[in-house]
Design an enzyme around this catalytic site. Structure first.
Site, PDB file in Angstrom:
ATOM      1  N   GLU A  73       0.823  -1.213   0.000  1.00 22.45           N
ATOM      2  CA  GLU A  73       0.000   0.000   0.000  1.00 22.45           C
ATOM      3  C   GLU A  73       0.859   1.266   0.000  1.00 22.45           C
ATOM      4  O   GLU A  73       0.387   2.336   0.387  1.00 22.45           O
ATOM      5  CB  GLU A  73      -0.932  -0.001   1.221  1.00 22.45           C
ATOM      6  CG  GLU A  73      -1.873  -1.175   1.303  1.00 22.45           C
ATOM      7  CD  GLU A  73      -3.009  -1.134   0.279  1.00 22.45           C
ATOM      8  OE1 GLU A  73      -2.821  -0.540  -0.801  1.00 22.45           O
ATOM      9  OE2 GLU A  73      -4.060  -1.713   0.581  1.00 22.45           O
ATOM     10  N   TYR A 119     -13.145  15.740  19.684  1.00 16.81           N
ATOM     11  CA  TYR A 119     -11.838  15.170  19.356  1.00 16.81           C
ATOM     12  C   TYR A 119     -11.740  14.634  17.941  1.00 16.81           C
ATOM     13  O   TYR A 119     -10.675  14.699  17.330  1.00 16.81           O
ATOM     14  CB  TYR A 119     -11.438  14.104  20.393  1.00 16.81           C
ATOM     15  CG  TYR A 119     -10.439  14.701  21.352  1.00 16.81           C
ATOM     16  CD1 TYR A 119     -10.800  15.818  22.100  1.00 16.81           C
ATOM     17  CD2 TYR A 119      -9.153  14.213  21.464  1.00 16.81           C
ATOM     18  CE1 TYR A 119      -9.892  16.421  22.947  1.00 16.81           C
ATOM     19  CE2 TYR A 119      -8.237  14.804  22.307  1.00 16.81           C
ATOM     20  CZ  TYR A 119      -8.603  15.910  23.047  1.00 16.81           C
ATOM     21  OH  TYR A 119      -7.698  16.516  23.863  1.00 16.81           O
TER      22      TYR A 119
HETATM   23  P1  13P Z   1       0.542  -5.122   3.434  1.00 19.11           P
HETATM   24  O1  13P Z   1       0.728  -6.393   4.218  1.00 19.11           O
HETATM   25  O2  13P Z   1       1.166  -5.209   2.061  1.00 19.11           O
HETATM   26  O3  13P Z   1       0.992  -3.930   4.220  1.00 19.11           O
HETATM   27  O4  13P Z   1      -1.006  -4.952   3.190  1.00 19.11           O
HETATM   28  C1  13P Z   1      -1.851  -5.060   4.290  1.00 19.11           C
HETATM   29  C2  13P Z   1      -3.076  -4.247   4.089  1.00 19.11           C
HETATM   30  O5  13P Z   1      -3.574  -3.682   5.044  1.00 19.11           O
HETATM   31  C3  13P Z   1      -3.682  -4.166   2.751  1.00 19.11           C
HETATM   32  O6  13P Z   1      -4.625  -3.146   2.700  1.00 19.11           O
END
Ligand code: 13P
Length: 212
Positions: A73, A119
């Site tokens: 990501e 908040y």
């Molecule tokens: P990654 O393990 O590549 O960080 O992906 C996890 C995730 O949250 C996908 O949206």
């Protein structure tokens, strides 16, 4: 903070999120800016069990230069740093209640997390819902770029929140605040809710905008 201290802080805060159920399995990823680039959680890692020495390191051009392979990501994170120059860290979670809201088809795409409490206004602000794309699809970065830096956080449809902050602690706190507000929204569904008024929101932003 030295880079070693920052790595330890990333391990500690990630574990804390995991221990309190904000992340499960290998879901979620976190990045933090360092002078020569970024530190990022490795792909498929569990936030509860990160190894400080294996955290991914990316240079200022987002090339992978150390540690394990970074999160798929990376596009989400990069888009925040590039459109909001004071961003020091980005947190992406699949936290349960925010993700539940992201699956509802009657959520306002301009304002997915209601301004229930001061908040959430102070720490998160207005949160748009972005259309569904597959995890790891670079289009997710384009969608965030399209917001031109106006929002500190977004909700990815049927996926979860992405939250930026000026440093690691702020980004984690904002991600927690977003999740707790989503939980309140679900608890209060069907009740006559009193949202904060526009004038309350303006006053909070005027006083606390610099504190995020
Ligand atoms: P990654 O393990 O590549 O960080 O992906 C996890 C995730 O949250 C996908 O949206």
């Amino acid at each position: 903070m030295t880079q070693d201290e920052l790595r330890e802080e990333l391990v500690r805060l990630s574990r804390s999120l995991y221990d309190r159920g904000f992340s499960v399995g290998s879901a979620g990823n976190i990045s933090v800016a360092v002078p020569d680039g970024w530190l990022m959680t490795p792909t498929n890692s569990c936030l509860g069990f990160l190894d400080a020495d294996r955290i991914s390191r990316l240079d200022r051009n987002w090339n992978h230069v150390g540690g394990d392979k970074p999160s798929k990501e990376v596009f989400l994170h990069r888009a925040f740093y590039e459109t909001r120059p004071d961003t020091g860290a980005v947190v992406h979670l699949h936290s349960t209640c925010a993700t539940a809201l992201s699956c509802l088809d009657d959520v306002d795409p301009q304002d997915a997390i209601p301004p229930l409490t001061p908040y959430v206004v102070m720490r998160v602000g207005r949160v748009p819902l972005l259309p569904y794309v597959m995890p790891g699809d670079p289009v997710s970065g384009d969608l965030i770029r399209g917001l031109e830096g106006r929002h500190a956080a977004v909700l990815l449809a049927n996926h979860g929140p992405v939250v930026s902050g000026r440093d690691l602690r702020s980004a984690v706190h904002a991600a927690e605040e977003l999740e707790e507000t989503a939980k309140l929204a679900i608890l209060l569904a069907g009740r006559g809710v009193r949202l904060l008024k526009d004038s309350d929101i303006k006053a909070l932003k005027a006083r606390y905008a610099a504190m995020r």
